[in-house]
Design a protein around this motif. Structure first.
Motif: not given
Length: 344
Positions: A105-112
């Motif tokens: 989705s583009g929010r790789y800073n929030l990758c779990p």
């Protein structure tokens, strides 16, 4: 292309126990690069790990190399990497797994499931060499000195925070905390069009540097309430709940606040009724996503003065001193460890 099997690195074994020793390097994959490290910024998270063995909710579980704000030169590359050996780069420490729904989705800073250099148990960049994924390195233009390139990572954090805050032309912005991130946030907010940026702290030396680098007004809030009103955007960079509570009261109706500094696990005293009455938005920022290119461009053309934030240099063998310097000396802002420079 083969890489060395090990590198000299500063390894944290426990609170206050940092040892410079040989550390294994992972094999170079087809999409990886070997970076010979020039400089690594000391972040507040590194200082917390060194002092306490933890940072927020993450705890040191095994010996780990600290450091995530790195610049250097590509000295070897995998078969699928198009960059040339000798390319000067800034290293993005956390790029996510790249395959999960959050990353896609583009929010790789929030990758779990993603990892970050220097966040235990993942080894970081207080080392002479590191192996990084190609997508984690960003070429530096010649106008950005390699040493200063280590500060691109905190600048990217500032860029992301200002984007999250939605700073617009003509805004009046309050930045609480005049540490390295706060001063970079202040500069980015000015570049984004804010006509007034007010910076608060309890450290006069840091406030003086904030004023020198472009703050409109600086205020020492030691022992006093913050008496402001009509602020459009608040960016909280001090990690002190009291500063956030004070800052929230300065916002105009429908203003917005972004928590940038490392938040404690939980806090009491949130003025929820005040936020609801005035429809004030309270949100957060975590690391950055897609912000490195903008950060590099801002550093390259002088819209942000990174050199003005860099105040100290230490060789790898003196990494302990580097980790203690900002706490021991109120004039220090951002210090770097330079693994290949014995004279730093």
């Amino acid at each position: 292309m083969s890489t060395p099997h090990s590198t000299r690195a500063a390894v944290l074994y426990g609170p206050g126990d940092l040892r410079v020793e040989d550390r294994p390097l992972r094999p170079l994959g087809p999409d990886d690069v070997l970076v010979t490290v020039d400089a690594v910024g000391v972040c507040g998270s590194d200082m917390h790990y060194f002092a306490n063995g933890s940072n927020g909710q993450n705890v040191l579980r095994q010996p780990t190399v600290l450091g995530h704000e790195a610049s250097g030169v590509i000295s070897a590359k995998g078969s699928c990497v198009e960059l040339e050996i000798g390319t000067r780069v800034a290293v993005e420490p956390a790029v996510g797994c790249g395959t999960c729904e959050t990353c896609r989705s583009g929010r790789y800073n929030l990758c779990p499931v993603g990892t970050c250099f220097g966040s235990p148990p993942t080894d970081g960049a207080f080392a002479e060499q590191i192996v990084a994924a190609r997508r984690a390195v960003h070429p530096l233009p010649n106008t950005v000195p390699l040493e200063v390139g280590a500060l691109v990572e905190p600048l990217a954090v500032a860029v992301w925070a200002v984007r999250r805050a939605g700073v617009e032309f003509g805004d009046r912005v309050l930045v609480t905390g005049a540490g390295p991130i706060g001063i970079l946030v202040m500069q980015v907010a000015r570049a984004a069009g804010a006509t007034e940026v007010i910076v608060t702290d309890v450290n006069d030396a840091r406030l003086a540097q904030a004023l020198k680098l472009g703050a409109s007004v600086v205020i020492n809030t030691a022992g006093q309430e913050l008496e402001l009103a009509g602020v459009d955007r608040l960016l909280e960079c001090s990690a002190h709940p009291a500063a956030l509570w004070q800052g929230l009261k300065t916002l105009r109706p429908a203003g917005r606040a972004i928590v940038v500094g490392q938040a404690p696990p939980s806090v009491d005293g949130l003025p929820l009724a005040h936020l609801q009455r005035w429809e004030i938005e309270l949100s957060t920022a975590f690391r950055s996503a897609h912000a490195f290119p903008t950060a590099i461009a801002m550093a390259a053309d002088g819209r942000v003065d990174l050199a003005g934030v860099l105040t100290g240099r230490f060789p790898l063998d003196r990494a302990v001193e580097a980790l203690r310097a900002p706490g021991n000396d109120p004039t220090q802002l951002k210090v770097v460890v330079r693994p290949g420079d014995s004279s730093a």
